[in-house]
Motif scaffolding. Structure first.
Motif, PDB file in Angstrom:
ATOM      1  N   GLY A 103     -19.244  -4.263  42.869  1.00 39.02           N
ATOM      2  CA  GLY A 103     -18.460  -3.663  43.945  1.00 39.02           C
ATOM      3  C   GLY A 103     -17.087  -3.225  43.496  1.00 39.02           C
ATOM      4  O   GLY A 103     -16.608  -2.146  43.873  1.00 39.02           O
ATOM      5  N   VAL A 104     -16.445  -4.041  42.681  1.00 38.98           N
ATOM      6  CA  VAL A 104     -15.114  -3.702  42.165  1.00 38.98           C
ATOM      7  C   VAL A 104     -15.184  -2.442  41.307  1.00 38.98           C
ATOM      8  O   VAL A 104     -14.349  -1.532  41.432  1.00 38.98           O
ATOM      9  N   MET A 105     -16.190  -2.365  40.433  1.00 44.73           N
ATOM     10  CA  MET A 105     -16.326  -1.185  39.590  1.00 44.73           C
ATOM     11  C   MET A 105     -16.638   0.049  40.436  1.00 44.73           C
ATOM     12  O   MET A 105     -16.159   1.155  40.146  1.00 44.73           O
ATOM     13  N   GLY A 106     -17.407  -0.132  41.501  1.00 46.18           N
ATOM     14  CA  GLY A 106     -17.681   0.984  42.402  1.00 46.18           C
ATOM     15  C   GLY A 106     -16.420   1.485  43.075  1.00 46.18           C
ATOM     16  O   GLY A 106     -16.213   2.699  43.214  1.00 46.18           O
ATOM     17  N   ASP A 107     -15.553   0.556  43.491  1.00 49.29           N
ATOM     18  CA  ASP A 107     -14.284   0.950  44.099  1.00 49.29           C
ATOM     19  C   ASP A 107     -13.415   1.722  43.112  1.00 49.29           C
ATOM     20  O   ASP A 107     -12.793   2.740  43.464  1.00 49.29           O
ATOM     21  N   ILE A 108     -13.358   1.232  41.879  1.00 48.84           N
ATOM     22  CA  ILE A 108     -12.544   1.916  40.868  1.00 48.84           C
ATOM     23  C   ILE A 108     -13.114   3.308  40.589  1.00 48.84           C
ATOM     24  O   ILE A 108     -12.370   4.295  40.500  1.00 48.84           O
ATOM     25  N   ARG A 109     -14.427   3.397  40.452  1.00 51.94           N
ATOM     26  CA  ARG A 109     -15.048   4.707  40.201  1.00 51.94           C
ATOM     27  C   ARG A 109     -14.778   5.683  41.346  1.00 51.94           C
ATOM     28  O   ARG A 109     -14.579   6.883  41.109  1.00 51.94           O
ATOM     29  N   SER A 110     -14.758   5.175  42.568  1.00 50.38           N
ATOM     30  CA  SER A 110     -14.477   6.036  43.710  1.00 50.38           C
ATOM     31  C   SER A 110     -13.071   6.622  43.610  1.00 50.38           C
ATOM     32  O   SER A 110     -12.859   7.828  43.818  1.00 50.38           O
ATOM     33  N   GLY A 111     -12.100   5.782  43.282  1.00 47.69           N
ATOM     34  CA  GLY A 111     -10.732   6.259  43.115  1.00 47.69           C
ATOM     35  C   GLY A 111     -10.599   7.223  41.951  1.00 47.69           C
ATOM     36  O   GLY A 111      -9.881   8.238  42.040  1.00 47.69           O
TER      37      GLY A 111
ATOM     38  N   ARG B  76     -23.708  11.262  19.431  1.00 47.08           N
ATOM     39  CA  ARG B  76     -24.586  11.124  20.592  1.00 47.08           C
ATOM     40  C   ARG B  76     -23.819  10.661  21.820  1.00 47.08           C
ATOM     41  O   ARG B  76     -24.287  10.839  22.946  1.00 47.08           O
ATOM     42  N   ASN B  77     -22.681  10.026  21.611  1.00 48.18           N
ATOM     43  CA  ASN B  77     -21.836   9.601  22.723  1.00 48.18           C
ATOM     44  C   ASN B  77     -21.042  10.810  23.209  1.00 48.18           C
ATOM     45  O   ASN B  77     -20.197  11.331  22.469  1.00 48.18           O
ATOM     46  N   PRO B  78     -21.284  11.275  24.430  1.00 48.42           N
ATOM     47  CA  PRO B  78     -20.607  12.498  24.879  1.00 48.42           C
ATOM     48  C   PRO B  78     -19.085  12.355  24.857  1.00 48.42           C
ATOM     49  O   PRO B  78     -18.540  11.283  25.126  1.00 48.42           O
ATOM     50  N   THR B  79     -18.413  13.444  24.533  1.00 46.99           N
ATOM     51  CA  THR B  79     -16.947  13.431  24.547  1.00 46.99           C
ATOM     52  C   THR B  79     -16.403  13.598  25.959  1.00 46.99           C
ATOM     53  O   THR B  79     -15.333  13.073  26.279  1.00 46.99           O
ATOM     54  N   ALA B  80     -17.141  14.309  26.814  1.00 46.61           N
ATOM     55  CA  ALA B  80     -16.683  14.544  28.181  1.00 46.61           C
ATOM     56  C   ALA B  80     -16.974  13.326  29.048  1.00 46.61           C
ATOM     57  O   ALA B  80     -18.098  12.811  29.065  1.00 46.61           O
ATOM     58  N   LEU B  81     -15.970  12.868  29.755  1.00 48.54           N
ATOM     59  CA  LEU B  81     -16.140  11.771  30.710  1.00 48.54           C
ATOM     60  C   LEU B  81     -16.670  12.272  32.034  1.00 48.54           C
ATOM     61  O   LEU B  81     -17.466  11.584  32.701  1.00 48.54           O
ATOM     62  N   ASN B  82     -16.217  13.435  32.442  1.00 46.36           N
ATOM     63  CA  ASN B  82     -16.524  13.998  33.757  1.00 46.36           C
ATOM     64  C   ASN B  82     -17.180  15.372  33.627  1.00 46.36           C
ATOM     65  O   ASN B  82     -17.254  15.928  32.531  1.00 46.36           O
ATOM     66  N   GLY B  83     -17.608  15.901  34.747  1.00 47.30           N
ATOM     67  CA  GLY B  83     -18.174  17.232  34.771  1.00 47.30           C
ATOM     68  C   GLY B  83     -17.131  18.312  34.571  1.00 47.30           C
ATOM     69  O   GLY B  83     -15.927  18.060  34.631  1.00 47.30           O
ATOM     70  N   SER B  84     -17.597  19.511  34.365  1.00 46.50           N
ATOM     71  CA  SER B  84     -16.703  20.622  34.024  1.00 46.50           C
ATOM     72  C   SER B  84     -15.762  21.002  35.160  1.00 46.50           C
ATOM     73  O   SER B  84     -14.740  21.641  34.940  1.00 46.50           O
ATOM     74  N   SER B  85     -16.085  20.615  36.399  1.00 48.18           N
ATOM     75  CA  SER B  85     -15.208  20.950  37.527  1.00 48.18           C
ATOM     76  C   SER B  85     -14.046  19.970  37.693  1.00 48.18           C
ATOM     77  O   SER B  85     -13.176  20.187  38.553  1.00 48.18           O
ATOM     78  N   ALA B  86     -14.012  18.925  36.895  1.00 43.50           N
ATOM     79  CA  ALA B  86     -12.948  17.914  37.014  1.00 43.50           C
ATOM     80  C   ALA B  86     -11.604  18.466  36.553  1.00 43.50           C
ATOM     81  O   ALA B  86     -11.533  19.327  35.668  1.00 43.50           O
ATOM     82  N   LYS B  87     -10.543  17.959  37.147  1.00 45.94           N
ATOM     83  CA  LYS B  87      -9.189  18.348  36.750  1.00 45.94           C
ATOM     84  C   LYS B  87      -8.818  17.728  35.392  1.00 45.94           C
ATOM     85  O   LYS B  87      -7.892  18.181  34.731  1.00 45.94           O
ATOM     86  N   TRP B  88      -9.501  16.645  35.047  1.00 49.64           N
ATOM     87  CA  TRP B  88      -9.268  15.948  33.775  1.00 49.64           C
ATOM     88  C   TRP B  88     -10.555  15.290  33.314  1.00 49.64           C
ATOM     89  O   TRP B  88     -11.358  14.834  34.114  1.00 49.64           O
ATOM     90  N   GLY B  89     -10.762  15.261  32.010  1.00 48.83           N
ATOM     91  CA  GLY B  89     -11.888  14.537  31.433  1.00 48.83           C
ATOM     92  C   GLY B  89     -13.191  15.304  31.363  1.00 48.83           C
ATOM     93  O   GLY B  89     -14.213  14.761  30.958  1.00 48.83           O
ATOM     94  N   GLY B  90     -13.178  16.595  31.744  1.00 51.38           N
ATOM     95  CA  GLY B  90     -14.396  17.375  31.724  1.00 51.38           C
ATOM     96  C   GLY B  90     -14.483  18.267  30.496  1.00 51.38           C
ATOM     97  O   GLY B  90     -13.674  18.207  29.612  1.00 51.38           O
TER      98      GLY B  90
ATOM     99  N   ASP C 149     -12.942   1.975  29.583  1.00 50.85           N
ATOM    100  CA  ASP C 149     -12.786   2.898  28.461  1.00 50.85           C
ATOM    101  C   ASP C 149     -12.291   4.260  28.932  1.00 50.85           C
ATOM    102  O   ASP C 149     -11.405   4.853  28.315  1.00 50.85           O
ATOM    103  N   GLY C 150     -12.854   4.744  30.032  1.00 50.97           N
ATOM    104  CA  GLY C 150     -12.393   6.018  30.568  1.00 50.97           C
ATOM    105  C   GLY C 150     -10.938   5.966  30.992  1.00 50.97           C
ATOM    106  O   GLY C 150     -10.153   6.878  30.692  1.00 50.97           O
ATOM    107  N   HIS C 151     -10.562   4.888  31.680  1.00 48.13           N
ATOM    108  CA  HIS C 151      -9.175   4.756  32.123  1.00 48.13           C
ATOM    109  C   HIS C 151      -8.216   4.597  30.942  1.00 48.13           C
ATOM    110  O   HIS C 151      -7.067   5.048  31.006  1.00 48.13           O
ATOM    111  N   SER C 152      -8.685   3.984  29.870  1.00 49.78           N
ATOM    112  CA  SER C 152      -7.836   3.827  28.683  1.00 49.78           C
ATOM    113  C   SER C 152      -7.572   5.153  27.994  1.00 49.78           C
ATOM    114  O   SER C 152      -6.562   5.302  27.301  1.00 49.78           O
ATOM    115  N   LYS C 153      -8.466   6.096  28.189  1.00 47.98           N
ATOM    116  CA  LYS C 153      -8.226   7.429  27.634  1.00 47.98           C
ATOM    117  C   LYS C 153      -7.226   8.200  28.492  1.00 47.98           C
ATOM    118  O   LYS C 153      -6.428   8.986  27.974  1.00 47.98           O
ATOM    119  N   LEU C 154      -7.256   7.969  29.792  1.00 43.62           N
ATOM    120  CA  LEU C 154      -6.282   8.610  30.670  1.00 43.62           C
ATOM    121  C   LEU C 154      -4.906   7.962  30.531  1.00 43.62           C
ATOM    122  O   LEU C 154      -3.885   8.659  30.537  1.00 43.62           O
TER     123      LEU C 154
END
Length: 212
Positions: A96-104, A198-212, A161-166
């Motif tokens: 649940g905590v990870m879901g909340d963080i992912r939502s934000g 094999r580990n993708p470099t993009a965290l998010n989709g191409s429409s993201a403001k960051w990480g895509g 890991d994603g947040h550490s990159k931001l």
């Protein structure tokens, strides 16, 4: 026939499941629907998937969608899941905590109209208070579930890991999260995957403001 996972060519929602597979050493085929032909819109109703969506998993006669269902299936298959009521409650809390963080994270990365300003407020008001509690969790627990590695640890690793990159200095504030993150990132199979192409470099989709 090797297990198949289909998703966009990003880390997104499916990378925790891939980390788990890399750790246990189960071979799998990853179908990147950014590049595979025919594309997802042509194939989505041809695969026999329930509630056809990405990501999906096909393992013999088992066909799944929804990232949570996928990783919990793999966790049961490889005994990387809580077995007692107490362990399962701990997993449920951290899920649940990870879901909340992912939502934000999604709101920030996809919906922000002023990303540079919003990320400062996001870190201060939403992320830091939750991570302070998570750091205390890992002060008492080696893994999400005490001293037992489970699927939840791969979920936590990916979110952090994603947040550490931001926020490159993020883990300076949270030594117990950092210890856990370093431990999971150093696991055999996981370490090699993270360093591979094999580990993708993009965290998010191409429409993201960051990480895509």
């Amino acid at each position: 026939m090797a297990l198949e996972i289909g998703y966009w060519g990003i880390r997104g929602l499916v990378n925790p499941a891939r980390l788990l597979l890399e750790y246990v050493g189960e071979p799998y085929e990853f179908k990147d629907y950014n590049t595979v032909k025919p594309g997802w819109s042509e194939q989505k109703h041809q695969l026999g998937l329930p509630f056809a969506n990405l990501p999906y998993l096909i393992d013999g006669n088992v066909k799944l969608t929804q990232s949570g269902a996928i990783i919990r299936y793999l966790a049961r298959k490889h005994n990387l899941i809580g077995t007692t009521e107490d362990e399962q409650r701990q997993e449920d809390i951290i899920d649940g905590v990870m879901g909340d963080i992912r939502s934000g994270w999604s709101m920030l990365c996809y919906k922000s109209n002023d990303f540079d300003a919003d990320k400062v407020m996001y870190r201060k008001d939403r992320l830091t208070p939750v991570l302070a509690e998570l750091d205390q969790w890992f002060a008492k627990n080696e893994y999400v579930v005490g001293s037992k590695l489970t699927y939840g640890d791969f979920n936590v690793f990916e979110v952090i890991d994603g947040h550490s990159k931001l926020f490159p200095d993020l883990l300076d504030e949270f030594p117990n999260i950092k210890k856990h993150h370093d431990k999971i990132g150093s696991l055999k199979g996981v370490k090699e995957y993270l360093a591979s192409d094999r580990n993708p470099t993009a965290l998010n989709g191409s429409s993201a403001k960051w990480g895509g």
